[in-house]
Design a protein around this motif. Structure first.
Motif: not given
Length: 151
Positions: A69-72, A126
């Motif tokens: 999620a943090r890396q999209s 996230h």
């Protein structure tokens, strides 16, 4: 296999508790596996210390979902060695535990190493409270040369 994790070219991640290595893996940004469509965070070569609880697998699951999620990236994909039918024990029990943790089984087939594997996907999510459990010091996975050539 241990030599792979010592290779400075391999961007591996380890899960430690009180200085003891409990699990190691190779997270990589992947534009898609032959069996999955679209970009993902691929967890490769996941190894856990034998005779540990499912808590390690649960922490890996939470961490990977958050990292994606943090890396999209929308998904995490992984492969689990499956020498027997997915419905046969002990594979069926393992897959039940993984699906209880949020993984979806996407069938079976040849893996990246050529062995028969169960194919797994996990939705990225996230998880801001995760830092209380996990201190993440992992590198940011980048596209490899092979990935760029096929993108």
């Amino acid at each position: 296999m241990p030599a792979l994790f010592r290779d400075p070219q391999t961007k591996s991640a380890g899960l430690f508790e009180d200085g003891k290595l409990l699990a190691c893996m190779v997270p990589a940004r992947d534009p898609g596996l032959s069996w999955g469509e679209g970009p993902c965070l691929r967890l490769g070569r996941v190894h856990t210390l034998p005779d540990q609880s499912d808590d390690i697998t649960r922490l890996i699951t939470l961490w990977a979902s958050d990292l994606a999620a943090r890396q999209s990236l929308p998904l995490v994909r992984a492969e689990v060695l499956a020498r027997h039918a997915l419905q046969a024990e002990p594979m069926a029990a393992l897959l039940r535990r993984l699906t209880d943790m949020g993984w979806d089984v996407r069938g079976s087939g040849p893996g990246r190493e050529g062995d028969r594997v169960a194919r797994l996907e996990l939705t990225a999510e996230h998880r801001p409270g995760l830092s209380a459990l996990i201190s993440c010091q992992a590198h940011v996975p980048h596209l490899t040369a092979d990935d760029r050539s096929s993108a």
